[in-house]
Design a protein around this motif. Structure first.
Motif: not given
Length: 309
Positions: A281-302
Motif C-alpha cells: 500500500y506504499k505505507i512507510n512502516y517504522v518500528i518504534a521501540d519505547v526503549q530506544k532513542d526517540i530521534s528515530k521518529i524525528l529522522q523519519t519526519y525529515l
C-alpha cells in the motif's frame, strides 16, 4: 547533579513541552553531523559562505558552534500539512509505569512525547498540524492549523492523555481510521502511532482502513509502537506468571521460557506480514521501540518531509 541527570529526573506529565524541547534540541544539534545539512536550529537552509559574498546572512550562532561560516537562506511559508493520529487504547498503556520519565516510558508516553516533539519541529517549519486520538471512541480531533493558540491546544491535549484515567478497553482502529480519512481533505503527511493490537476486526479490514488514509495522495507513516524486550523478545524470568490480555481480559498462566521460541517465531511472522502489506500500500512502516532513542521518529519526519514536496 548535571543537566542531563536533572532532565532524566523530570516526570513526563508535568514537563512534556520542556522534555520535547530537549529531544528536539538534541536532535537538531546532531543534524550538523548527519547527511541532513539543510536544517539548522531555526530550520533555514544553509550553504557554505564563499569569500566576497555579503556577510548579511551569515549564521553567527552556527559559526560559534562549528567555527565555520555558513549563510542562511530563509524558506517561504510552506504548505505542508501534517496530521498525527494516536491510538489511546488500553494496550497502549503497557507497561504499567506509575511515573514516566524521558528514559522510562510506556507505549502511550513514548507516542505522546514523540508527537509533541514532531509538533515542535512542524512549528519551527511553520507547517500546519492536526491531531486525532481514538480508542473505543473518537476522543479528540483538531484540523490542521499553524497558529500559536492551536499548537497550545494540541500540547495541552497530549499532556492530558498522560494524566487522565484510561477507561477504554477495545481498540476500534478500523472504524476511526475511516472517519479520520474522511476529515482530511487536503494532501497531508499522516503519522499513525499504534501498537497494532485491535479487537474490532481482522487485519485485512484494518489495512483497508489504512489504505483509505492514502486517499487524496496522502503520505502515511505507520509507527508500530512496542516494548520490544517484552512484547517481541518475550524476555521474562522463568518464574510462573499470569499474563492478561489488557483489552479482552483473558488470562493464561505459564512459564515464559516454555513458549518463548514459539512466541518470537509468531511475532516475526506477524511483523513480516505487516511490513509486506505496508509495502503493497506504499505505507512507510517504522518500528518504534519505547526503549530506544526517540530521534528515530524525528529522522523519519525529515526524510518524509523531503519526499513530500
Amino acid at each position: 547533579m548535571d543537566l542531563q541527570t536533572e532532565i532524566n529526573n523530570l516526570q513526563l506529565p508535568d514537563n512534556l513541552e520542556l522534555l520535547a524541547n530537549q529531544v528536539v534540541e538534541g536532535f537538531i544539534s546532531g543534524m550538523h553531523k548527519s547527511p541532513f545539512h539543510g536544517f539548522s536550529s531555526e530550520f533555514a537552509e544553509h550553504k557554505i559562505y564563499n569569500q566576497g559574498e555579503s556577510t548579511r546572512h551569515i549564521d553567527w550562532k552556527l559559526f560559534a558552534k562549528t567555527d565555520k561560516l555558513y549563510t542562511k537562506k530563509y524558506d517561504e511559508e510552506t504548505n505542508l500539512r501534517c496530521h498525527i493520529i494516536i491510538d489511546n487504547s488500553a494496550s497502549m498503556h503497557y507497561p504499567d509505569i506509575k511515573k514516566q520519565y524521558i528514559n522510562k516510558l510506556n507505549k502511550l508516553g513514548f507516542s505522546v512525547l514523540a508527537a509533541t516533539a514532531l509538533i515542535k519541529l512542524l512549528k519551527k517549519q511553520r507547517d500546519a498540524v492536526g491531531l486525532s486520538i481514538y480508542a473505543d471512541t473518537y476522543e479528540f480531533y483538531a484540523p490542521e492549523k499553524g497558529s500559536e493558540r492551536h499548537m497550545h491546544l494540541l500540547f495541552n491535549t497530549l499532556e492530558g492523555l498522560l494524566t487522565k484515567n484510561n477507561n477504554a478497553q477495545q481498540t476500534k482502529t478500523y472504524t476511526y481510521l475511516h472517519q479520520i480519512a474522511e476529515k482530511i481533505h487536503r494532501r497531508s503527511l499522516i503519522f499513525l502511532f499504534t501498537d497494532m493490537f485491535q479487537t474490532e476486526t481482522d487485519h485485512d479490514a484494518l489495512f483497508q482502513a489504512l489504505q483509505h488514509l492514502k486517499y487524496n495522495k496522502h503520505e502515511v507513516v505507520l509507527f508500530h509502537v512496542l516494548d520490544k524486550e517484552k512484547e517481541f523478545d518475550f524476555n521474562f524470568d522463568n518464574a510462573p506468571k499470569r499474563f492478561k490480555d489488557i483489552e479482552t481480559g483473558e488470562m493464561i498462566d505459564l512459564f515464559a521460557e516454555n513458549i518463548k521460541d514459539a512466541y518470537k517465531d509468531s511475532m516475526e511472522k506477524y511483523q513480516s506480514a505487516i511490513k509486506l502489506r505496508c509495502a503493497q500500500y506504499k505505507i512507510n512502516y517504522v518500528i518504534a521501540d519505547v526503549q530506544k532513542d526517540i530521534s528515530k521518529i524525528l529522522q523519519t519526519y525529515l526524510i518524509e518531509r523531503q519526499r513530500f514536496a
